[in-house]
Motif scaffolding. Sequence first.
Motif, mmCIF file in Angstrom:
data_model
loop_
_atom_site.group_PDB
_atom_site.id
_atom_site.type_symbol
_atom_site.label_atom_id
_atom_site.label_comp_id
_atom_site.label_asym_id
_atom_site.label_seq_id
_atom_site.Cartn_x
_atom_site.Cartn_y
_atom_site.Cartn_z
ATOM 1 N N ASP A 152 25.977 23.323 52.097
ATOM 2 C CA ASP A 152 25.775 24.700 51.638
ATOM 3 C C ASP A 152 27.051 25.532 51.651
ATOM 4 O O ASP A 152 27.007 26.748 51.454
ATOM 5 N N CYS A 153 28.208 24.880 51.880
ATOM 6 C CA CYS A 153 29.488 25.588 51.871
ATOM 7 C C CYS A 153 29.956 25.767 50.431
ATOM 8 O O CYS A 153 30.134 24.793 49.690
ATOM 9 N N HIS A 154 30.159 27.001 50.023
ATOM 10 C CA HIS A 154 30.686 27.298 48.692
ATOM 11 C C HIS A 154 32.204 27.434 48.804
ATOM 12 O O HIS A 154 32.709 28.445 49.283
ATOM 13 N N TRP A 155 32.924 26.380 48.382
ATOM 14 C CA TRP A 155 34.369 26.406 48.517
ATOM 15 C C TRP A 155 35.027 26.100 47.178
ATOM 16 O O TRP A 155 34.385 25.638 46.245
ATOM 17 N N ALA A 156 36.327 26.413 47.115
ATOM 18 C CA ALA A 156 37.055 26.276 45.859
ATOM 19 C C ALA A 156 38.491 25.866 46.127
ATOM 20 O O ALA A 156 39.010 26.046 47.238
ATOM 21 N N LEU A 157 39.129 25.322 45.090
ATOM 22 C CA LEU A 157 40.539 24.961 45.131
ATOM 23 C C LEU A 157 41.339 25.988 44.354
ATOM 24 O O LEU A 157 40.909 26.440 43.283
ATOM 25 N N ALA A 158 42.514 26.350 44.869
ATOM 26 C CA ALA A 158 43.346 27.340 44.189
ATOM 27 C C ALA A 158 44.799 26.892 44.182
ATOM 28 O O ALA A 158 45.261 26.194 45.090
ATOM 29 N N GLY A 159 45.528 27.300 43.141
ATOM 30 C CA GLY A 159 46.941 26.973 43.035
ATOM 31 C C GLY A 159 47.518 27.523 41.739
ATOM 32 O O GLY A 159 46.834 28.214 40.970
ATOM 33 N N ARG A 160 48.789 27.199 41.491
ATOM 34 C CA ARG A 160 49.473 27.735 40.306
ATOM 35 C C ARG A 160 49.072 27.042 39.021
ATOM 36 O O ARG A 160 49.049 27.646 37.955
ATOM 37 N N SER A 161 48.790 25.740 39.098
ATOM 38 C CA SER A 161 48.582 24.939 37.889
ATOM 39 C C SER A 161 47.134 24.466 37.804
ATOM 40 O O SER A 161 46.687 23.654 38.618
ATOM 41 N N LEU A 162 46.407 24.938 36.789
ATOM 42 C CA LEU A 162 45.040 24.474 36.589
ATOM 43 C C LEU A 162 45.010 22.987 36.235
ATOM 44 O O LEU A 162 44.082 22.267 36.632
ATOM 45 N N ALA A 163 46.027 22.511 35.524
ATOM 46 C CA ALA A 163 46.061 21.089 35.163
ATOM 47 C C ALA A 163 46.143 20.215 36.412
ATOM 48 O O ALA A 163 45.428 19.205 36.528
ATOM 49 N N LYS A 164 46.984 20.590 37.357
ATOM 50 C CA LYS A 164 47.099 19.818 38.597
ATOM 51 C C LYS A 164 45.838 19.941 39.439
ATOM 52 O O LYS A 164 45.421 18.977 40.092
ATOM 53 N N LEU A 202 46.543 37.122 43.751
ATOM 54 C CA LEU A 202 46.230 36.866 45.161
ATOM 55 C C LEU A 202 45.206 37.862 45.681
ATOM 56 O O LEU A 202 44.338 37.503 46.496
ATOM 57 N N ARG A 203 45.293 39.109 45.219
ATOM 58 C CA ARG A 203 44.279 40.095 45.632
ATOM 59 C C ARG A 203 42.894 39.687 45.127
ATOM 60 O O ARG A 203 41.892 39.813 45.848
ATOM 61 N N ALA A 204 42.837 39.187 43.902
ATOM 62 C CA ALA A 204 41.563 38.721 43.362
ATOM 63 C C ALA A 204 41.049 37.515 44.142
ATOM 64 O O ALA A 204 39.848 37.387 44.410
ATOM 65 N N LEU A 205 41.960 36.624 44.518
ATOM 66 C CA LEU A 205 41.596 35.444 45.297
ATOM 67 C C LEU A 205 41.002 35.859 46.640
ATOM 68 O O LEU A 205 39.927 35.373 47.038
ATOM 69 N N ALA A 206 41.684 36.766 47.342
ATOM 70 C CA ALA A 206 41.216 37.207 48.656
ATOM 71 C C ALA A 206 39.896 37.955 48.568
ATOM 72 O O ALA A 206 39.028 37.811 49.431
ATOM 73 N N ALA A 207 39.726 38.749 47.531
ATOM 74 C CA ALA A 207 38.516 39.559 47.393
ATOM 75 C C ALA A 207 37.279 38.715 47.101
ATOM 76 O O ALA A 207 36.157 39.183 47.315
ATOM 77 N N GLY A 208 37.469 37.478 46.649
ATOM 78 C CA GLY A 208 36.335 36.651 46.261
ATOM 79 C C GLY A 208 35.877 35.659 47.303
ATOM 80 O O GLY A 208 34.951 34.881 47.041
ATOM 81 N N THR A 209 36.503 35.648 48.491
ATOM 82 C CA THR A 209 36.149 34.653 49.497
ATOM 83 C C THR A 209 36.090 35.269 50.885
ATOM 84 O O THR A 209 36.699 36.308 51.139
ATOM 85 N N ARG A 210 35.371 34.604 51.789
ATOM 86 C CA ARG A 210 35.310 35.071 53.178
ATOM 87 C C ARG A 210 36.481 34.545 54.002
ATOM 88 O O ARG A 210 36.955 35.209 54.903
ATOM 89 N N VAL A 211 36.948 33.327 53.682
ATOM 90 C CA VAL A 211 38.059 32.703 54.410
ATOM 91 C C VAL A 211 39.027 32.111 53.396
ATOM 92 O O VAL A 211 38.599 31.458 52.434
ATOM 93 N N LEU A 212 40.324 32.319 53.617
ATOM 94 C CA LEU A 212 41.343 31.765 52.733
ATOM 95 C C LEU A 212 42.331 30.956 53.564
ATOM 96 O O LEU A 212 42.955 31.476 54.483
ATOM 97 N N ALA A 213 42.457 29.669 53.248
ATOM 98 C CA ALA A 213 43.395 28.776 53.926
ATOM 99 C C ALA A 213 44.532 28.451 52.972
ATOM 100 O O ALA A 213 44.293 28.117 51.806
ATOM 101 N N THR A 214 45.773 28.530 53.460
ATOM 102 C CA THR A 214 46.920 28.297 52.581
ATOM 103 C C THR A 214 47.895 27.292 53.183
ATOM 104 O O THR A 214 48.175 27.311 54.383
ATOM 105 N N THR A 215 48.428 26.429 52.317
ATOM 106 C CA THR A 215 49.454 25.469 52.718
ATOM 107 C C THR A 215 50.781 25.749 52.027
ATOM 108 O O THR A 215 51.692 24.925 52.075
#
Length: 403
Positions: free
Chosen positions: A37-49, A80-93
């Motif tokens: 039931d975890c709603h998670w997503a992948l984020a980055g600069r390149s949609l192709a990658k 990044l503001r849009a990314l943060a506003a859409g999630t409860r937790v944001l993990a970054t590498t």
Amino acid sequence: MRRQDTSGRTHDLVLYGATGFTGALAAAYLAEHAPEDCHWALAGRSLAKLEQLRDRLTATHPACAALPLLRADSGDPASLRALAAGTRVLATTVGPYLLHGEPLVAACAEAGTDYVDLTGEPEFVDRMYLRHDATARASGARLVHASGFDSVPHDLGVHYTVGFLPEGVPIRIDGFVRTHATFSGGTLASVLTAVSRPVAMARAARERRRAEPRPLGRTVRVPIGPPLRSRETHTWGVPLPLLDSQIIARSAAALDRYGPDFRYRHYAGVRRLPVAVGGALGAGALCALAQVPPARRWLSGRLEPGRGPDPERRAHSWFAVRFVASGGGERLVTEVSGGDPGYEETAKMLAESALCLAFDDLPETAGQVTSAVAMGDALTTRLQKADITFRVVKEGEGKEGQG
């Protein structure tokens, strides 16, 4: 503290920098271990990658075919503001964090979004405290830096150890780190960035000391200890002036359970004296070379970011951190240990930290907080279930450490 209502957000967790070397490992771990039931997503600069990564995950975990992909860039604060506003937790590498990290910290602090990263850069952590702690406290965001091998095993290892000692007494702990592993280009870039700025790093630390409240009626010290021979660990201790000690000091300052007078010293534990001496000289040479731009560029070129050890090498890597502790007339040795510290276990620690913040019943904290303060026993339990060992090696009475 006023925690913002994040219940209506699209995602429980977003992994930013998912296509990097460690990011891809963290994505694979989440694909295997995130609750259904975890709603998670992948984020980055390149949609192709990101699409290529999702295809690889889907090959072994078909449910990942529907995994959302989000485009965001550290050079585009609005994304990044849009990314943060859409999630409860944001993990970054995405590091080096001194170069790329602040816009995402700022976005999470403003949005009331919990944040975890893998930084080992003391200057970055200090500057983020000075610039964004107050905003995060107001919004209810928890900003948790150093959520990988830097500095989870050390921070939670000390927290675990303190729990076995008497309450309300002075506590002395020495940590001895041993590893057999290699590292990636991204880690090398972060290390070189951090050690190439000694004046700026010292200035940020000084500014933080002036701004940060001190614990009332309690003393917390993390001195750089002298080289020593440890009979409990059977190693030579080479001082490690890393971020780990600073993280532990902040946990100790925030938690009364660490006692009225707490002291921690951090060492590399080395079996043979010549190796200890050679390691100390090598570290000194690396720091010296990092001050010279052409030499720093040459070192960076030896291992490009995005590359790292292959699966076979990672499978034979390991770490062990032993803590020699004393307090109230009792003496104790504990250990935290696991597999490949730089990548497999770091990815696991980051992912479990994000899941812990998203789903576990935790203390009410906000602002820049450590893993021990924000998650403590809950994260320790998660990591134990994920095959990272926390154990008591030896306990008994004896002469306590000095200092």
